[in-house]
Design a protein around this motif. Structure first.
Motif, PDB file in Angstrom:
ATOM      1  N   TRP A  55    -130.555  25.611  42.985  1.00  0.00           N
ATOM      2  CA  TRP A  55    -130.159  26.305  41.762  1.00  0.00           C
ATOM      3  C   TRP A  55    -129.986  27.804  41.962  1.00  0.00           C
ATOM      4  CZ3 TRP A  55    -128.205  24.083  37.669  1.00  0.00           C
ATOM      5  CH2 TRP A  55    -128.469  22.740  37.444  1.00  0.00           C
ATOM      6  N   GLY A  56    -130.498  28.353  43.028  1.00  0.00           N
ATOM      7  CA  GLY A  56    -130.349  29.788  43.257  1.00  0.00           C
ATOM      8  C   GLY A  56    -131.373  30.614  42.504  1.00  0.00           C
ATOM      9  N   ASN A  57    -131.165  31.921  42.537  1.00  0.00           N
ATOM     10  CA  ASN A  57    -132.106  32.869  41.934  1.00  0.00           C
ATOM     11  C   ASN A  57    -132.045  32.861  40.407  1.00  0.00           C
ATOM     12  OD1 ASN A  57    -132.866  33.755  44.498  1.00  0.00           O
ATOM     13  ND2 ASN A  57    -131.238  35.281  44.542  1.00  0.00           N
ATOM     14  N   ASP A  58    -133.154  33.300  39.811  1.00  0.00           N
ATOM     15  CA  ASP A  58    -133.250  33.459  38.361  1.00  0.00           C
ATOM     16  C   ASP A  58    -132.379  34.644  37.950  1.00  0.00           C
ATOM     17  OD1 ASP A  58    -133.963  33.737  35.701  1.00  0.00           O
ATOM     18  OD2 ASP A  58    -135.970  34.487  36.140  1.00  0.00           O
ATOM     19  N   ARG A  59    -131.371  34.409  37.133  1.00  0.00           N
ATOM     20  CA  ARG A  59    -130.458  35.478  36.695  1.00  0.00           C
ATOM     21  C   ARG A  59    -131.102  36.425  35.690  1.00  0.00           C
ATOM     22  NH1 ARG A  59    -125.295  35.457  39.233  1.00  0.00           N
ATOM     23  NH2 ARG A  59    -125.327  33.525  40.433  1.00  0.00           N
ATOM     24  N   LEU A  60    -132.243  36.022  35.120  1.00  0.00           N
ATOM     25  CA  LEU A  60    -132.941  36.908  34.183  1.00  0.00           C
ATOM     26  C   LEU A  60    -133.906  37.829  34.918  1.00  0.00           C
ATOM     27  CD1 LEU A  60    -133.773  34.397  31.296  1.00  0.00           C
ATOM     28  CD2 LEU A  60    -131.780  35.910  31.537  1.00  0.00           C
ATOM     29  N   SER A  61    -134.133  37.575  36.185  1.00  0.00           N
ATOM     30  CA  SER A  61    -135.025  38.391  37.027  1.00  0.00           C
ATOM     31  C   SER A  61    -136.405  38.584  36.406  1.00  0.00           C
ATOM     32  CB  SER A  61    -134.386  39.745  37.328  1.00  0.00           C
ATOM     33  OG  SER A  61    -133.154  39.568  37.982  1.00  0.00           O
ATOM     34  N   GLY A  62    -136.928  37.542  35.772  1.00  0.00           N
ATOM     35  CA  GLY A  62    -138.262  37.616  35.194  1.00  0.00           C
ATOM     36  C   GLY A  62    -138.322  38.235  33.809  1.00  0.00           C
ATOM     37  N   ALA A  63    -137.196  38.713  33.290  1.00  0.00           N
ATOM     38  CA  ALA A  63    -137.159  39.320  31.948  1.00  0.00           C
ATOM     39  C   ALA A  63    -136.753  38.237  30.945  1.00  0.00           C
ATOM     40  CB  ALA A  63    -136.175  40.486  31.916  1.00  0.00           C
ATOM     41  N   ALA A  64    -137.736  37.544  30.391  1.00  0.00           N
ATOM     42  CA  ALA A  64    -137.479  36.437  29.475  1.00  0.00           C
ATOM     43  C   ALA A  64    -136.700  36.881  28.245  1.00  0.00           C
ATOM     44  CB  ALA A  64    -138.800  35.805  29.049  1.00  0.00           C
ATOM     45  N   ILE A  65    -135.938  35.940  27.694  1.00  0.00           N
ATOM     46  CA  ILE A  65    -135.255  36.174  26.418  1.00  0.00           C
ATOM     47  C   ILE A  65    -136.098  35.484  25.349  1.00  0.00           C
ATOM     48  CG2 ILE A  65    -133.162  35.791  25.072  1.00  0.00           C
ATOM     49  CD1 ILE A  65    -131.597  35.651  27.705  1.00  0.00           C
ATOM     50  N   VAL A  66    -136.711  36.290  24.483  1.00  0.00           N
ATOM     51  CA  VAL A  66    -137.614  35.742  23.466  1.00  0.00           C
ATOM     52  C   VAL A  66    -136.835  34.902  22.463  1.00  0.00           C
ATOM     53  CG1 VAL A  66    -139.303  37.597  23.725  1.00  0.00           C
ATOM     54  CG2 VAL A  66    -137.505  37.798  22.019  1.00  0.00           C
ATOM     55  N   ALA A  67    -137.533  33.971  21.816  1.00  0.00           N
ATOM     56  CA  ALA A  67    -136.906  33.102  20.822  1.00  0.00           C
ATOM     57  C   ALA A  67    -136.213  33.939  19.755  1.00  0.00           C
ATOM     58  CB  ALA A  67    -137.954  32.194  20.195  1.00  0.00           C
ATOM     59  N   GLY A  68    -134.971  33.585  19.450  1.00  0.00           N
ATOM     60  CA  GLY A  68    -134.206  34.306  18.433  1.00  0.00           C
ATOM     61  C   GLY A  68    -133.469  35.512  18.954  1.00  0.00           C
TER      62      GLY A  68
END
Length: 115
Positions: A55-68
């Motif tokens: 799947w490759g690297n996390d495109r968010l780089s550890g910066a989660a997108i909170v609900a909403g």
């Protein structure tokens, strides 16, 4: 009669080169928005070519997108084409997978994901 076949052969050959030229054109930078319509944070987002082994690297780089909330994803498909497989991982443990997503058509648009 022979000229007709030669012409048809040349026309087919030119058509093949044209089709290759259209397909092989590099795709510029693509930017789209990921909207988290779920109840938990979107913890990771992976994009990979459909023929890739991982799947490759996390495109968010550890910066989660909170609900909403939403976040912007930018990538440069280059000569590889516009199709990607997408895997979204939520803090709730839910996972969403989309296959052969045409990211070029998503350029400037919003993709909503939910857990």
């Amino acid at each position: 009669m022979r000229k007709r076949y030669v012409f048809m052969g040349l026309a087919g050959l030119c058509g093949s080169f044209f089709a290759f030229g259209v397909i092989a054109q590099p795709v510029g930078r693509v930017t789209f928005t990921i909207e988290n319509d779920g109840h938990s944070d979107l913890a990771a987002l992976h994009l990979s070519r459909p023929d890739a082994e991982s799947w490759g690297n996390d495109r968010l780089s550890g910066a989660a997108i909170v609900a909403g909330d939403s976040g912007v994803v930018t990538l440069d498909p280059g000569l590889g084409g516009c199709h990607y497989d997408l895997r979204a991982e939520f803090d709730s443990g839910a996972e969403r997978r989309l296959f052969r997503v045409d990211v070029c058509r998503l350029n400037g648009a919003t993709l909503s994901l939910a857990d």
